[in-house]
Design an enzyme around this catalytic site. Structure first.
Site, PDB file in Angstrom:
ATOM      1  N   ARG A  87      -5.660  -3.556  -4.429  1.00 42.41           N
ATOM      2  CA  ARG A  87      -5.005  -4.367  -3.266  1.00 42.41           C
ATOM      3  C   ARG A  87      -5.902  -5.118  -2.382  1.00 42.41           C
ATOM      4  NH1 ARG A  87      -0.974  -1.298   1.108  1.00 42.41           N
ATOM      5  NH2 ARG A  87      -0.704  -3.209   2.550  1.00 42.41           N
TER       6      ARG A  87
ATOM      7  N   ASN B 127       5.031   0.004  -6.048  1.00 45.63           N
ATOM      8  CA  ASN B 127       5.361  -1.498  -5.968  1.00 45.63           C
ATOM      9  C   ASN B 127       4.901  -2.416  -6.785  1.00 45.63           C
ATOM     10  OD1 ASN B 127       6.944  -1.339  -3.431  1.00 45.63           O
ATOM     11  ND2 ASN B 127       4.821  -0.605  -2.326  1.00 45.63           N
TER      12      ASN B 127
ATOM     13  N   ASP C  93      11.522   2.641   1.819  1.00 44.61           N
ATOM     14  CA  ASP C  93      11.969   3.188   3.090  1.00 44.61           C
ATOM     15  C   ASP C  93      12.262   1.929   4.113  1.00 44.61           C
ATOM     16  OD1 ASP C  93       9.234   2.259   2.807  1.00 44.61           O
ATOM     17  OD2 ASP C  93       8.443   4.100   3.786  1.00 44.61           O
TER      18      ASP C  93
ATOM     19  N   HIS D 181      12.091  -5.705  -0.326  1.00 44.43           N
ATOM     20  CA  HIS D 181      11.510  -6.617   0.625  1.00 44.43           C
ATOM     21  C   HIS D 181      11.849  -7.826   0.809  1.00 44.43           C
ATOM     22  CE1 HIS D 181       7.702  -3.592   0.413  1.00 44.43           C
ATOM     23  NE2 HIS D 181       8.728  -2.861   0.692  1.00 44.43           N
TER      24      HIS D 181
ATOM     25  N   TYR E 195       9.972  -7.434   6.064  1.00 45.41           N
ATOM     26  CA  TYR E 195       9.142  -8.239   5.343  1.00 45.41           C
ATOM     27  C   TYR E 195       9.264  -9.543   5.078  1.00 45.41           C
ATOM     28  CZ  TYR E 195       6.729  -3.991   3.578  1.00 45.41           C
ATOM     29  OH  TYR E 195       5.761  -2.986   3.279  1.00 45.41           O
TER      30      TYR E 195
END
EC number: 3.2.1.86
Length: 448
Positions: free
Chosen positions: A90, A144, A166, A195, A244
């Site tokens: 990430r 994800n 969430d 998102h 997001y």
């Protein structure tokens, strides 16, 4: 009932187990199998769960394994929360994108595409194994990018894979609290992709309370999304966007803030969690206290750069408990296993819900859930500004799926180039080159 957690050494697994400990009804989960590729992480999390279970006479038994087939065999539910490449991956995703002047967030823009290209082949392999080893199991996907990965798995599992997140839950509860409404009594009109969604109404006894919020500047400034986006923008939209969407509506500011930050979110979490797992190697370290302190710091710093850009300030204490995804997962399992009809915002196949997308496109909308699974409810059509974003991002997801399935470099470049937050085919090519250098596993993208 047996629950298998893929990514069982993950930091947030104790949230799921804590939710299970609160369920004492007949038909509850009695056995939890943790699967991970990292035995040390599995051991650390198992210690935390062991302390959580102390004093709970009917706590689900916990077993840990690094054998995927063993973990899946006989499962009733499979909770997928894997991270291909770990937090180091990430952090690399973020840095490669920022070096090109574009957003590298893990699910949005270039970072999300890179993460998807790494993750989809692994998720597809898992889906095939589930179909073979546990054909009656339901898969709850939190991996994800959640919508993209759920769609990839649905091509092999159909409607037996359901994605959860969430973000919509938290948004709905914050809006309800501001309006003085019991969140459990409210029906939320929410629609979009994972998102990338908008809360368009909040109904209590058939009455939409959202117009009352949008008309009151004081109320709009009293909760996180109101401060994040600003009252004027929310009134212009006539809706409250998922947090997001800040990356889209304030992209230049977000990119600049991420470039100026001392370290990216991924790098921060990598450093923080490496510290946690290192401390857990000490037998004298108190497992639950060590985990809970780390979790509190993680929650407090969530989307810190975006809140700094907007002047939103510190997160409210009510948002620091947990994201709530574990409660969504538990409610989903209870509804399916016990035929307890309920309504949840989930990632499922579109069917005919949104006319601008085909039937197999995974969307994020309110669903009715029972023993037959989750079915999206009818929603009003998307406004044009939302149609543009939703269809553009779905085209990107389809290009990622094409690339992951065919190994086509051209399809991968297309995914980057089509994204609204990547404004150049030339940059798209450089992004793929950059990601291939830091992620050797992307070498599978070798076909024209």
């Amino acid at each position: 009932m047996k629950l298998t957690i893929l990514g069982g050494g993950g930091f947030r697994v104790p949230l799921v187990y804590r939710a299970l400990l609160g369920d004492h009804a007949e038909g509850r989960v009695t056995r939890v199998t943790l699967y991970d590729t990292d035995a040390d992480r599995l051991g650390a999390v198992a210690r935390v769960l062991g302390e959580q279970a102390e004093g709970a006479g009917d706590a689900p038994a916990v077993v840990a394994t690094t054998d995927l087939d063993e973990a899946l065999r006989g499962a009733d539910f499979v909770f997928s929360a894997i991270r291909v490449g770990g937090l180091a991956g990430r952090a690399a995703d973020e840095r490669v994108a920022l070096d090109e002047g574009v957003l590298g967030q893990e699910t949005v823009g270039a970072g999300g595409i890179a993460y998807g290209l790494r993750t989809v082949p692994v998720a597809v392999d898992i889906a095939r194994r589930v179909a073979r080893l546990a054909p009656g199991a339901w898969v709850i996907n939190f991996t994800n990018p959640a919508g993209l990965v759920t769609e990839a798995m649905s091509r092999h599992l159909g409607d037996r894979v359901i994605g959860i997140c969430d973000s919509p839950v938290g948004l709905g509860r914050r809006v309800a609290r501001v309006l003085g409404v019991d969140p459990d009594r409210a029906r939320i009109d929410y629609v979009g992709l994972n998102h990338l969604g908008w809360l368009r109404g909040l109904y209590v006894d058939g009455r939409d309370e959202l117009p009352r919020l949008l008309a009151d500047p004081q109320l709009l400034g009293s909760f996180e999304e109101g401060r994040l986006f600003g009252a004027d923008w929310l009134r212009s939209l006539g809706a409250v966007p998922n947090e997001y969407l800040h990356y889209y509506y304030f992209n230049r500011e977000a990119v600049r803030a991420y470039q100026e930050a001392e370290q990216t979110r991924g790098a921060f979490l990598q450093e923080q969690q490496e510290g946690f797992y290192a401390r857990m190697k000490d037998p004298a370290a108190p497992p639950l206290t060590t985990w809970d302190r780390t979790r509190a710091e993680r929650e407090a710093t969530y989307m810190a750069e975006n809140r700094e850009v907007s002047g939103a300030g510190e997160r409210e204490e009510s948002d620091l408990g947990s994201g709530g995804y574990e409660q969504v997962a538990l409610a989903l399992m209870r509804a399916v296993a016990r035929d307890e009809r309920t309504s949840l915002i989930l990632n499922v196949r579109n069917r005919t819900t949104l006319s601008v997308l085909d039937a197999d496109a995974v969307i994020e909308v309110p669903c009715l859930v029972d023993s037959d699974g989750a079915r999206p409810v009818a929603v009003e059509p998307l406004p044009y500004h939302a149609v543009g974003l939703v269809t553009a991002v779905k085209a990107v997801e389809r290009a990622v799926l094409d690339a992951a399935g065919s190994g086509s470099r051209a399809a991968a470049v297309k995914a980057f180039a089509l994204h609204p937050l990547v404004d150049s085919v030339t940059v798209a090519r450089r992004l793929l080159d950059g990601y291939t250098k830091v992620h050797p596993g992307l070498a599978y993208l070798d076909r024209p």
